[in-house]
Design an enzyme around this catalytic site. Structure first.
Site, PDB file in Angstrom:
ATOM      1  N   TYR A 148      45.192  85.956  96.070  1.00  0.00           N
ATOM      2  CA  TYR A 148      45.874  84.935  95.695  1.00  0.00           C
ATOM      3  C   TYR A 148      45.091  84.176  94.647  1.00  0.00           C
ATOM      4  O   TYR A 148      43.763  84.826  94.698  1.00  0.00           O
ATOM      5  CB  TYR A 148      45.035  83.543  97.103  1.00  0.00           C
ATOM      6  CG  TYR A 148      45.584  82.477  96.875  1.00  0.00           C
ATOM      7  CD1 TYR A 148      47.349  82.237  97.304  1.00  0.00           C
ATOM      8  CD2 TYR A 148      44.883  81.229  96.864  1.00  0.00           C
ATOM      9  CE1 TYR A 148      47.530  81.042  97.051  1.00  0.00           C
ATOM     10  CE2 TYR A 148      45.613  79.846  95.944  1.00  0.00           C
ATOM     11  CZ  TYR A 148      46.649  80.203  96.446  1.00  0.00           C
ATOM     12  OH  TYR A 148      47.048  78.937  95.846  1.00  0.00           O
ATOM     13  N   ASP A 241      40.235  87.623  89.404  1.00  0.00           N
ATOM     14  CA  ASP A 241      40.320  86.556  89.549  1.00  0.00           C
ATOM     15  C   ASP A 241      39.196  86.135  89.961  1.00  0.00           C
ATOM     16  O   ASP A 241      38.855  86.417  91.614  1.00  0.00           O
ATOM     17  CB  ASP A 241      41.535  85.974  90.596  1.00  0.00           C
ATOM     18  CG  ASP A 241      41.752  84.693  90.837  1.00  0.00           C
ATOM     19  OD1 ASP A 241      40.713  84.127  90.454  1.00  0.00           O
ATOM     20  OD2 ASP A 241      42.673  84.495  91.682  1.00  0.00           O
ATOM     21  N   LYS A 269      36.884  76.486  90.854  1.00  0.00           N
ATOM     22  CA  LYS A 269      35.884  76.203  91.865  1.00  0.00           C
ATOM     23  C   LYS A 269      34.492  75.890  91.472  1.00  0.00           C
ATOM     24  O   LYS A 269      34.251  74.631  91.776  1.00  0.00           O
ATOM     25  CB  LYS A 269      35.853  77.411  93.103  1.00  0.00           C
ATOM     26  CG  LYS A 269      37.733  77.275  93.609  1.00  0.00           C
ATOM     27  CD  LYS A 269      37.444  78.003  95.393  1.00  0.00           C
ATOM     28  CE  LYS A 269      38.944  78.065  95.278  1.00  0.00           C
ATOM     29  NZ  LYS A 269      39.788  78.766  95.679  1.00  0.00           N
TER      30      LYS A 269
HETATM   31  C1  LIG Z   1      41.082  78.361  94.485  1.00  0.00           C
HETATM   32  C2  LIG Z   1      41.559  79.891  94.237  1.00  0.00           C
HETATM   33  C3  LIG Z   1      43.006  79.806  93.205  1.00  0.00           C
HETATM   34  C4  LIG Z   1      43.563  79.009  92.987  1.00  0.00           C
HETATM   35  O1  LIG Z   1      42.736  77.565  92.700  1.00  0.00           O
HETATM   36  P1  LIG Z   1      43.260  76.278  92.063  1.00  0.00           P
HETATM   37  O2  LIG Z   1      42.408  75.177  91.968  1.00  0.00           O
HETATM   38  O3  LIG Z   1      43.649  75.665  93.698  1.00  0.00           O
HETATM   39  O4  LIG Z   1      44.304  75.728  92.152  1.00  0.00           O
HETATM   40  C5  LIG Z   1      43.139  81.582  92.546  1.00  0.00           C
HETATM   41  N1  LIG Z   1      41.995  82.324  93.080  1.00  0.00           N
HETATM   42  C6  LIG Z   1      41.737  82.234  93.543  1.00  0.00           C
HETATM   43  C7  LIG Z   1      41.338  83.443  94.136  1.00  0.00           C
HETATM   44  C8  LIG Z   1      41.241  81.339  94.413  1.00  0.00           C
HETATM   45  O5  LIG Z   1      40.287  81.490  95.445  1.00  0.00           O
END
Ligand SMILES: *Cc1c(COP(=O)(O)O)cnc(C)c1O
Length: 436
Positions: A148, A241, A269
């Protein structure tokens, strides 16, 4: 459906919310549909604990899905945000804290020379992809099933997190053209990866170095190294990511743990310490392609917001080497305890997978190496177990396809209490052989 929790006030709020918010929530997993109950409305957080609107207390293992590595309302972070707010909440002009935060990130992340801040991980992903396409003159992006990267159109194909929870293969409303430029490959499958790199001219390979949105499914030995090799061989950029793993699994994220470097890194985050902030970073010559130094457009009204920057700086300032060791050992104790709890309940079949600062309890008796493996778990038993935990004052991520986020605010005593609640919850599920 509800557990034995008192949830009069939550139920009432949920009924109201359903009239004005789609599904009653502002982000799907919060609705708790995957575990067959209604959402719990939160009144406040204190350290490792959540207090809901009905007065129930929970040990929180969601921690806002990762940002709260110091738990709720840490006094130093609250003070930093309060002080920043009193000086003005947003200017649409640069502020000193943005430079300070960039320097702190660059100090921690070896592969990052420069960065651009955004308000969400989704935006940072969008920017990373745009940069990779501009840098390579190519369109296609390879992603892994179950990963994701936010709700970016083209990357929702076979995505984890909320999509997995809702069993959506992708999403209506995503144009075919957007999906067509995405190549999806199974995680931990070297052969499929090599084949795809061979077949397509890729702008980027994007991956979570420690995938945690299909539950935690770490790379097998050598798989991340292979991503680096294949990206180089195919002329693609490697986008890692680290929105979850960054500043959590180590000061320098998964890249520090594994020694595999990205061309472009996505962060979020923890970076915002519980306020909206994320970033995309990389080598200077790549990052300088962004406007106004280059031609790749990217902008944001609240990007680098002073409150979020203050929260991020305060959060990172509290993350020294001893705190990483402490979080890792706390996570290990929790993972071991959960394994023991399942074993004590007549050998309840679960696979507990952990990395420093996160873990997943998969309801299966087989190793989980891919999204397919994760999807084969006993989702009904997992859901029942989560409801049992809630009724015993433990708030787990309400989906099989997410990770637990223990924080530095969790005390050894709270970890032991969690393990006891988990043991009783396994027992309450009964004999796994009988189905549940
Ligand atoms: C939470 C998350 C995102 C998206 O971040 P948002 O601030 O919710 O848009 C992207 N990549 C990973 C791996 C995530 O866990």
């Amino acid at each position: 459906m509800t557990t034995s929790l008192t949830d009069t006030r939550s139920s009432e709020l949920y009924r109201q919310a359903l009239e004005v918010l789609p599904g009653g929530v502002n982000s799907p997993v919060r609705a708790m549909r995957a575990i067959g109950r209604d959402p719990i409305f939160i009144a406040r957080g204190e350290g490792a604990e959540l207090l809901d609107v009905d007065g129930n207390r929970f040990l929180d293992y969601v921690c806002s899905w990762g940002p709260l590595i110091h738990g709720h309302a840490h006094p130093r972070i609250v003070a930093a945000v309060t002080e920043a707010a009193a000086a003005g909440t947003s200017f649409g002009a640069p502020t000193p804290g943005e430079v300070e935060l960039a320097l702190e990130v660059i100090r921690r992340m070896d592969s990052v020379d420069m960065l651009r801040m955004t308000s969400s991980g989704t935006e940072a992903t969008m920017t990373a992809i745009r940069l990779a396409r501009a840098a390579t003159g190519r369109e296609r992006v390879l992603k892994f099933a179950g990963a994701y990267h936010g709700h970016v159109d083209g990357l929702l194909a076979q995505a984890g997190s909320g999509l997995a929870t809702q069993a959506l293969p992708s999403s209506p409303g995503v144009p075919e053209s957007a999906a067509a430029s995405t190549v999806v490959v199974p995680w931990n499958d070297p052969h499929s990866l090599a084949e795809a790199v061979d077949r397509y001219e890729l702008a980027a390979i994007i991956a979570e170095p420690l995938p945690a949105n299909m539950g935690l499914v770490p790379p097998r030995d050598g798989f991340l190294e292979l991503l680096r090799e294949q990206a180089d061989a195919g002329g693609a950029l490697l986008v890692l990511d680290e929105v979850i793993s960054g500043f959590r699994v180590a000061s320098g994220g998964a890249q520090e743990l594994t020694g595999v470097s990205a061309d472009i890194t996505i962060m979020g985050k923890i970076l915002g310490g519980g306020l909206p902030a994320a970033a995309v970073g990389g080598r200077a010559e790549l990052m300088r392609m962004l406007a106004p130094s280059g031609e790749v457009y990217q902008a944001g009204t609240l990007s680098g917001n002073p409150l979020a920057v203050a929260a991020g700086l305060a959060t990172l300032a509290l993350l020294d080497e001893p705190s990483y060791l402490r979080l890792a050992s706390l996570t290990e104790r929790l993972a071991d305890g959960l394994r023991g709890a399942a074993a004590a309940a007549g050998g309840y079949p679960v696979e507990v997978v952990s990395a420093p600062g996160l873990l997943t309890v998969f309801f299966t008796d087989r190793p989980v190496l891919s999204f397919e493996d994760a999807q084969a778990c006993d989702l009904g038993a997992h859901a029942a177990w989560c409801r049992e935990l809630l009724s015993r004052g433990v708030y787990p991520p309400p989906s099989q396809f997410e990770a637990w986020f223990p924080s530095l605010a969790h005390t050894p005593e709270q970890i032991e209490r969690t393990i006891e609640a988990a043991a009783a919850s396994f027992v309450a599920l009964g004999d796994p052989g009988q189905g549940s």
